[in-house]
Design an enzyme around this catalytic site. Structure first.
Site, PDB file in Angstrom:
ATOM      1  N   GLY A  22       0.854  -1.193   0.000  1.00  9.42           N
ATOM      2  CA  GLY A  22       0.000   0.000   0.000  1.00  9.42           C
ATOM      3  C   GLY A  22       0.884   1.235   0.000  1.00  9.42           C
ATOM      4  O   GLY A  22       2.066   1.148   0.327  1.00  9.42           O
TER       5      GLY A  22
ATOM      6  N   CYS B 164       5.131  -6.289   1.888  1.00 11.10           N
ATOM      7  CA  CYS B 164       5.504  -4.886   2.023  1.00 11.10           C
ATOM      8  C   CYS B 164       4.652  -4.197   3.096  1.00 11.10           C
ATOM      9  O   CYS B 164       4.776  -4.492   4.275  1.00 11.10           O
ATOM     10  CB  CYS B 164       5.399  -4.205   0.663  1.00 11.10           C
ATOM     11  SG  CYS B 164       6.229  -2.610   0.646  1.00 11.10           S
ATOM     12  N   TYR B 165       3.736  -3.320   2.696  1.00 13.33           N
ATOM     13  CA  TYR B 165       2.850  -2.669   3.672  1.00 13.33           C
ATOM     14  C   TYR B 165       2.129  -3.710   4.525  1.00 13.33           C
ATOM     15  O   TYR B 165       2.000  -3.555   5.742  1.00 13.33           O
ATOM     16  CB  TYR B 165       1.822  -1.816   2.922  1.00 13.33           C
ATOM     17  CG  TYR B 165       0.916  -0.979   3.789  1.00 13.33           C
ATOM     18  CD1 TYR B 165       1.221   0.342   4.065  1.00 13.33           C
ATOM     19  CD2 TYR B 165      -0.267  -1.508   4.317  1.00 13.33           C
ATOM     20  CE1 TYR B 165       0.380   1.126   4.851  1.00 13.33           C
ATOM     21  CE2 TYR B 165      -1.109  -0.738   5.111  1.00 13.33           C
ATOM     22  CZ  TYR B 165      -0.782   0.579   5.365  1.00 13.33           C
ATOM     23  OH  TYR B 165      -1.612   1.344   6.140  1.00 13.33           O
TER      24      TYR B 165
ATOM     25  N   HIS C 136       8.547  -7.472  -3.101  1.00 14.46           N
ATOM     26  CA  HIS C 136       7.349  -7.801  -3.879  1.00 14.46           C
ATOM     27  C   HIS C 136       7.570  -9.075  -4.708  1.00 14.46           C
ATOM     28  O   HIS C 136       8.131  -9.008  -5.800  1.00 14.46           O
ATOM     29  CB  HIS C 136       7.001  -6.641  -4.821  1.00 14.46           C
ATOM     30  CG  HIS C 136       6.463  -5.459  -4.081  1.00 14.46           C
ATOM     31  ND1 HIS C 136       5.146  -5.337  -3.734  1.00 14.46           N
ATOM     32  CD2 HIS C 136       7.089  -4.366  -3.584  1.00 14.46           C
ATOM     33  CE1 HIS C 136       4.955  -4.218  -3.076  1.00 14.46           C
ATOM     34  NE2 HIS C 136       6.126  -3.600  -2.966  1.00 14.46           N
TER      35      HIS C 136
ATOM     36  N   GLU D 229       5.425 -10.678  -6.327  1.00 12.71           N
ATOM     37  CA  GLU D 229       4.508 -10.714  -7.478  1.00 12.71           C
ATOM     38  C   GLU D 229       5.108 -10.069  -8.719  1.00 12.71           C
ATOM     39  O   GLU D 229       4.623 -10.264  -9.831  1.00 12.71           O
ATOM     40  CB  GLU D 229       3.176 -10.042  -7.120  1.00 12.71           C
ATOM     41  CG  GLU D 229       3.218  -8.532  -6.881  1.00 12.71           C
ATOM     42  CD  GLU D 229       3.643  -8.123  -5.468  1.00 12.71           C
ATOM     43  OE1 GLU D 229       4.322  -8.926  -4.798  1.00 12.71           O
ATOM     44  OE2 GLU D 229       3.323  -6.997  -5.056  1.00 12.71           O
TER      45      GLU D 229
ATOM     46  N   GLY E  90     -18.248  -4.963 -29.051  1.00 15.94           N
ATOM     47  CA  GLY E  90     -17.085  -5.280 -29.865  1.00 15.94           C
ATOM     48  C   GLY E  90     -15.817  -5.275 -29.035  1.00 15.94           C
ATOM     49  O   GLY E  90     -14.751  -5.636 -29.497  1.00 15.94           O
TER      50      GLY E  90
ATOM     51  N   ASP F  33     -14.528  -7.921 -23.509  1.00  9.98           N
ATOM     52  CA  ASP F  33     -15.395  -8.580 -22.528  1.00  9.98           C
ATOM     53  C   ASP F  33     -16.755  -8.982 -23.119  1.00  9.98           C
ATOM     54  O   ASP F  33     -17.188 -10.122 -22.965  1.00  9.98           O
ATOM     55  CB  ASP F  33     -15.620  -7.672 -21.311  1.00  9.98           C
ATOM     56  CG  ASP F  33     -14.297  -7.242 -20.701  1.00  9.98           C
ATOM     57  OD1 ASP F  33     -13.285  -7.920 -20.968  1.00  9.98           O
ATOM     58  OD2 ASP F  33     -14.279  -6.237 -19.978  1.00  9.98           O
TER      59      ASP F  33
ATOM     60  N   LYS G 128      -8.802  -9.879 -16.654  1.00  8.20           N
ATOM     61  CA  LYS G 128      -8.752  -9.595 -18.087  1.00  8.20           C
ATOM     62  C   LYS G 128      -7.975 -10.647 -18.879  1.00  8.20           C
ATOM     63  O   LYS G 128      -8.420 -11.116 -19.919  1.00  8.20           O
ATOM     64  CB  LYS G 128      -8.104  -8.224 -18.286  1.00  8.20           C
ATOM     65  CG  LYS G 128      -8.320  -7.643 -19.646  1.00  8.20           C
ATOM     66  CD  LYS G 128      -9.720  -7.117 -19.716  1.00  8.20           C
ATOM     67  CE  LYS G 128     -10.010  -6.359 -20.959  1.00  8.20           C
ATOM     68  NZ  LYS G 128     -11.276  -5.635 -20.835  1.00  8.20           N
TER      69      LYS G 128
END
Ligand code: XMP
Length: 525
Positions: A55, A82-83, A170, A172, A225, A228, A371
């Site tokens: 954060g 982290c945070y 991190h 990730e 279009g 999603d 996504k």
């Protein structure tokens, strides 16, 4: 459908989506919730483990995002990043202070323990991605340090008895050499998740679930279009065929040839079995937009007109049983910051349900997906790559890429300029990838041409011109909340400039937008 899940608790860090994605890469289902989510609700979800994200704040600042000490008694493994790690110590009786040396970027880290748990298969010395100005100066009781750097005594720590783990860096982010392994060790090892969640089973399971839910009912979907709604259409079509009707409103503010591309894939003779209705509403939109220059007003008109057109079509179809929407997970996430941040633009048309369509229930088959997962599902359904990998395109379309009044002449200019820009960038990026095996570092996450409302003097041949300036925009961004201007090589930009000037009538100047977000936004209106 999903019986094993990890919860990611969002403290507003910029890599939170990435944490969730890495967990899914371990074949474990995962959901993100705000740090404000009540403890009871979290317990009721019965997670196998919890990850607290980074954060932007300092845990010791008054009003900073926090959680109750009881949070750490839930009884499942918790990993703070982290945070999240600092908060764990702050709340449990340790101390967090401003670090004498801030660490940012790739940092050599020495692993001192947990070689059979969190740091399994991680070398004694490894490179991690650091980004912090505070540090854990005193650990909470019961914790031991399991990694350090030259400047940070607690780069990682654990309290095995309570199954609490903290990492200052991190994992990730790809710059952390063994980040994936560390998260895998937590999720699959410490939390003991079996890893049975798979994307390819998603399509099959969804088709089954849709059939069960819809029975022989009728479904209506507004197809834009975009990625999603296209994937939702593909999925529904595979499940229920002609029971699905898709209404595609061409508002005349799409990119060059885009309307035809959508029709080609979903219309008659295309690869999907469904009822497809294309409404060519260009003229209607242009006349509504005539003389309107204020950006929010334009957005509103485009949104309202869409509702009117869709309503007219829906009336022709009559009552349906379900209204389908291509809502995806990030649309529904209660992000800790998202809920509080100011509305800069009236985006994303997430509002109530349309009351003008006569339907019984809503159906959102992509609600649990991120996504990239939606894209994977799209490819499995056989939707062409150019649709599946489309870059984000705003609902109001070119309407907000034409500064000032929208006219059909300006739409044509911006469509043609944008088409040239996109083809040149795509070709250059492909050449680079073919030669190097990876995308170029400058590859933007979103890029487009916009039409400034500015005309200026130029000279072409022997003639004086007084024409429009086109602005090229290209940004690198992870979350679209912040962005940097992408460093597209100058020779590509020059090629684009010269083609636009030569090929697009009405343009005599091409500008490159260098502004980051903030202070700029990605779109220009
Ligand atoms: P901004 O311009 O706010 O854009 O930095 C962030 C992302 O949102 C998209 N965007 C929109 N999407 N309706 C949409 O559906 C809108 O009115 C809208 N405005 C911006 C933009 O393309 C970028 O990806």
């Amino acid at each position: 459908m999903v019986n094993e899940k990890i919860l990611v608790i969002d403290f507003g860090g910029q890599y939170n989506q990435l944490v969730a994605r890495r967990v899914r890469e371990c074949n474990v289902y995962c959901e993100i919730y705000s740090y404000k989510t009540p403890l009871d609700k979290i317990k009721a979800m019965n997670p196998k483990g919890i990850i607290l994200t980074g954060g932007p704040d300092s845990v010791y600042r008054e009003g900073a995002a926090t959680c109750a000490p009881e949070f750490f008694d839930i009884g499942v493994p918790i990993l703070g990043l982290c945070y999240g790690a600092q908060l764990m110590h702050q709340v449990l009786g340790g101390k967090v202070e401003s670090a004498p040396v801030r660490e940012y970027g790739k940092t050599k880290t020495y692993i001192d323990g947990a070689k059979d748990t969190l740091f399994k298969e991680v070398e004694d010395e490894t490179v991690v991605w650091m980004s912090h100005f505070d540090y854990i100066s005193k650990m909470a009781p019961g914790f031991e340090a399991i990694a350090h750097t030259d400047d940070c005594p607690v780069a990682a720590c654990q309290n095995v008895e309570r199954s609490l783990y903290g990492i200052q860096f991190h994992p990730e982010v790809l710059h952390t050499a063994k980040g994936k392994e560390i998260l895998y060790n937590f999720v699959r090892g410490i939390c003991n998740c079996s890893g049975s969640w798979r994307m390819d089973s998603f399509v099959e399971e969804s088709i089954k679930a849709i059939r069960e839910k819809v029975g022989d009912g009728k479904v209506l979907l507004a197809l834009s279009g975009g990625v999603d709604s296209s994937v939702a259409a593909g999925l529904l079509s595979r499940a229920i065929g002609k029971q699905l009707t898709c209404v595609f409103v061409d508002h005349g503010l799409l990119r060059k040839d885009e309307g035809d591309e959508v029709e080609h894939v979903f219309g008659e003779g295309g690869q999907f079995d469904l009822n497809f209705i294309r409404v060519n509403a260009q003229e209607r939109y242009y006349s509504k937009l005539a003389g309107v220059t204020e950006p929010e007003r334009k957005r509103k008109i485009i949104g309202e007109e869409f509702i009117r057109v869709f309503e007219e079509e829906a009336k022709k179809i009559g009552a349906v049983d379900f209204l389908a929407q291509g809502t995806i997970y990030p649309d529904v996430v209660e992000s800790g910051l998202g809920g509080e941040s100011a509305v800069i633009k009236s985006h994303h048309n997430v509002g109530g349900l349309p009351d003008f369509v006569d339907f019984k229930e809503i159906i959102e088959p992509l609600r649990d997906l991120f996504k990239d997962e939606v894209r994977k599902a799209g490819l499995e359904l056989g939707i062409p790559e150019y649709l599946v990998f489309r870059q984000p395109f705003p609902g109001p379309g070119l309407g907000i890429r034409i500064i000032g009044e929208v006219t059909d002449e300006k739409v044509k200019i911006v469509q043609d300029a944008d088409w040239i820009y996109r083809s040149e960038v795509e070709t250059a990026a492909k050449e680079y990838k073919d030669a190097n095996g990876v995308d170029p570092a400058w590859m933007p996450n979103q890029y487009f041409a916009a039409l400034t409302n500015m005309r200026s003097v130029g000279v072409m041949g022997d003639e004086r011109t007084y024409d429009y300036a086109v602005a090229l925009r290209a940004v690198k961004t992870i979350d679209f909340m912040t962005a940097e201007s992408a460093e597209i090589p100058f020779e590509i930009l020059q090629r684009v400039m010269s083609r636009i000037i030569n090929e697009v009538k009405g343009v005599n100047r091409v500008l490159y937008d260098l502004t980051s977000k903030p202070p700029g936004t990605i779109e220009m209106e």
